[in-house]
Design an enzyme around this catalytic site. Structure first.
Site, PDB file in Angstrom:
ATOM      1  N   ASP A 140       0.821  -1.200   0.000  1.00  0.00           N
ATOM      2  CA  ASP A 140       0.000   0.000   0.000  1.00  0.00           C
ATOM      3  C   ASP A 140       0.860   1.258   0.000  1.00  0.00           C
ATOM      4  O   ASP A 140       2.054   1.220   0.339  1.00  0.00           O
ATOM      5  CB  ASP A 140      -0.909   0.036   1.229  1.00  0.00           C
ATOM      6  CG  ASP A 140      -2.108  -0.883   1.088  1.00  0.00           C
ATOM      7  OD1 ASP A 140      -2.385  -1.313  -0.044  1.00  0.00           O
ATOM      8  OD2 ASP A 140      -2.757  -1.178   2.106  1.00  0.00           O
ATOM      9  N   LYS A 194      -3.381   3.219  -2.683  1.00  0.00           N
ATOM     10  CA  LYS A 194      -4.559   4.065  -2.876  1.00  0.00           C
ATOM     11  C   LYS A 194      -4.501   5.169  -1.836  1.00  0.00           C
ATOM     12  O   LYS A 194      -4.406   4.903  -0.639  1.00  0.00           O
ATOM     13  CB  LYS A 194      -5.852   3.260  -2.717  1.00  0.00           C
ATOM     14  CG  LYS A 194      -6.055   2.215  -3.802  1.00  0.00           C
ATOM     15  CD  LYS A 194      -7.395   1.515  -3.636  1.00  0.00           C
ATOM     16  CE  LYS A 194      -7.385   0.526  -2.485  1.00  0.00           C
ATOM     17  NZ  LYS A 194      -6.513  -0.628  -2.739  1.00  0.00           N
ATOM     18  N   MET A 224      -8.467   9.101   8.112  1.00  0.00           N
ATOM     19  CA  MET A 224      -8.783   9.743   6.837  1.00  0.00           C
ATOM     20  C   MET A 224      -9.860  10.811   6.997  1.00  0.00           C
ATOM     21  O   MET A 224     -10.825  10.867   6.233  1.00  0.00           O
ATOM     22  CB  MET A 224      -9.223   8.689   5.807  1.00  0.00           C
ATOM     23  CG  MET A 224      -8.160   7.639   5.532  1.00  0.00           C
ATOM     24  SD  MET A 224      -8.775   6.196   4.635  1.00  0.00           S
ATOM     25  CE  MET A 224      -9.632   5.306   5.957  1.00  0.00           C
TER      26      MET A 224
END
Length: 468
Positions: free
Chosen positions: A249, A271, A384
């Site tokens: 990742d 991502k 996030m």
């Protein structure tokens, strides 16, 4: 990496040693053991040098050093007690494009000599790049205790069979697994240690005859932790060293990637918010593809695979495809970053529960249960959430959380560049605008304890406090 590590073949190569004292004697002994054709430039030498000269094991050049002596020389070592002479040798070697080492003068070295553990043909070199040779020696002593003396014999025996194994097993991955099975999961090493090489070779032949190539590999979902490579579990490190293919990742730190086996195929499937380099469907397809080719695949995920890492989705895909998999947990950012920031998630006086949520979805949705999230006596950890910080702040205050509730934003958690910004809930949006990503939001009274627990903060962490 300041130096590229190599082991040099000196057999029948010309090596020039400048110096004839005790330090030069130690260098000469190692060079002769390595098979070098040794020429010694010194007007005076120790008695041991005289023995080597008499036995024609080394050639004595009883003159002062001259650059002309470098002709045809593979490498040169300067081991005199005259720093100026050593530097003269180094500059002449540089001009002649010849490797040179000047003892105890790192600035005059084009190569360095590491502390060595010799279990020939197994050799382990430890180097401090010339900065702390005593520390390198102490590390060598620790490793010496871990390596059995018979390991060199095991390597030599395996070397005699290497060609036959290569002819029998055509693929590199199959040969690697064969040798791993032999060394780690059989009695081969025990037979060698006891001196029964016949039994060791018999076992090797049996396993080679019985070896079956794998038609399907496996996938290991590995938690890479929040960034600091020191937080990897032992099982995670072992999985990275065993993997043929590693899909990683964007949040996996460079330090963790350095622990992946050097010859493994590395594929970025990162991502980040607003920038999906590889779609999840493509990642799923890659996992299945490589495993079906018989590869050992490590799916390396930031934090923990089962904490906002979509590990459950990938496991379901692997299960549907009939591919064996296992999961190695990692330290989630919510645990690691807050600990490094000195913020306890629970506290008897301030928080009896902690909630972990993501903030990148549509926060207007009722599924978030704002009344629950805004409850007192709890800690809210938001992954996030910097892009939606204004909405988070507005909704929490609207549903009863005090506007003065302490908040923190932890950026680059657990890494040397970690920063921690603190303030109050009504300031969350402005704090988020200034925060570097990836970032973690912490909301709750426990944030106020950070000042009291300042002794626990990492020295690399930087704190900026919003104006009240």
């Amino acid at each position: 990496m300041n130096h590229y590590p190599i082991f040099t073949q000196l057999h029948q190569r010309k090596v020039l040693l400048v110096g004839g004292g005790q330090v030069a004697e130690r260098k000469a002994s190692a060079l002769l053991q390595a098979g070098a054709q040794l020429k010694v430039v010194a007007q005076q030498t120790t008695s041991r040098f005289q023995d080597w000269f008499a036995a024609q094991q080394a050639e004595h050049i009883a003159t002062e050093f001259s650059p002309a002596l470098l002709s045809g020389v593979f490498l040169v070592v300067a081991a005199t007690n005259d720093p100026a002479l050593n530097r003269q040798v180094f500059l002449a070697a540089e001009a002649a494009a010849t490797f040179c080492n000047c003892v105890d003068q790192p600035a005059c070295c084009s190569f360095i000599v590491p502390a060595l553990i010799d279990r020939s043909p197994i050799q382990v070199a430890i180097s401090s790049g010339g900065h702390a040779p005593v520390l390198a020696r102490l590390i060598r002593q620790q490793i010496e205790k871990l390596l059995p003396f018979s390991i060199g014999k095991a390597a030599a025996l395996a070397g005699r069979w290497r060609t036959q194994v290569k002819q029998t097993l055509q693929h590199l991955s199959e040969r690697r697994r064969f040798w791993e099975q032999l060394f780690q999961h059989s009695r081969f090493s025990q037979f060698v240690a006891s001196g029964d090489e016949k039994a060791a070779e018999s076992l090797l032949q049996q396993q080679l005859n019985a070896h079956q190539p794998l038609t399907q590999g496996e996938v290991v979902l590995v938690g890479a932790g929040p960034g600091d490579a020191g937080l990897l579990t032992l099982h995670a490190l072992q999985a990275l060293q065993a993997a043929d293919v590693v899909l990683y990742d964007a949040l996996v730190s460079a330090e963790v990637l350095e622990l992946v086996r050097r010859d493994a195929l590395r594929i970025s499937v990162g991502k980040r918010c607003g920038n999906h380099q590889v779609q999840q469907q493509q990642t799923n397809e890659l996992l299945v593809k490589w495993a079906q080719q018989g590869k050992r695949v490590a799916r390396l995920k930031g934090g923990d695979p089962f904490v906002f890492g979509r590990g459950g989705e990938e496991c379901a895909v692997l299960q549907a495809a009939g591919i064996p998999f296992r999961v190695i947990p990692g330290i989630s950012a919510g645990l690691g970053a807050t600990a490094y920031a000195g913020i306890p998630l629970t506290h008897r006086d301030y928080a009896q529960s902690v909630l972990f949520i993501t903030g990148h979805q549509q926060l207007a949705a009722q599924s978030h249960g704002w009344h629950t999230l805004a409850g007192a006596q709890q800690t809210l950890v938001i992954y996030m959430g910097t892009l939606t910080a204004a909405e988070i702040s507005r909704q929490l205050i609207a549903h009863g959380r005090a506007a003065t509730t302490p908040v923190a934003i932890i950026s680059q958690g657990t890494l040397p560049q970690q920063t921690v910004s603190t303030g109050q809930l009504h300031q969350l949006a402005s704090l988020a605008q200034q925060a570097a990503t990836p970032a973690l939001i912490v909301i709750g009274e426990v944030v106020s304890l950070r000042q009291q627990l300042a002794w626990f903060q990492t020295s690399s962490a930087h704190e900026s406090v919003a104006a009240a």
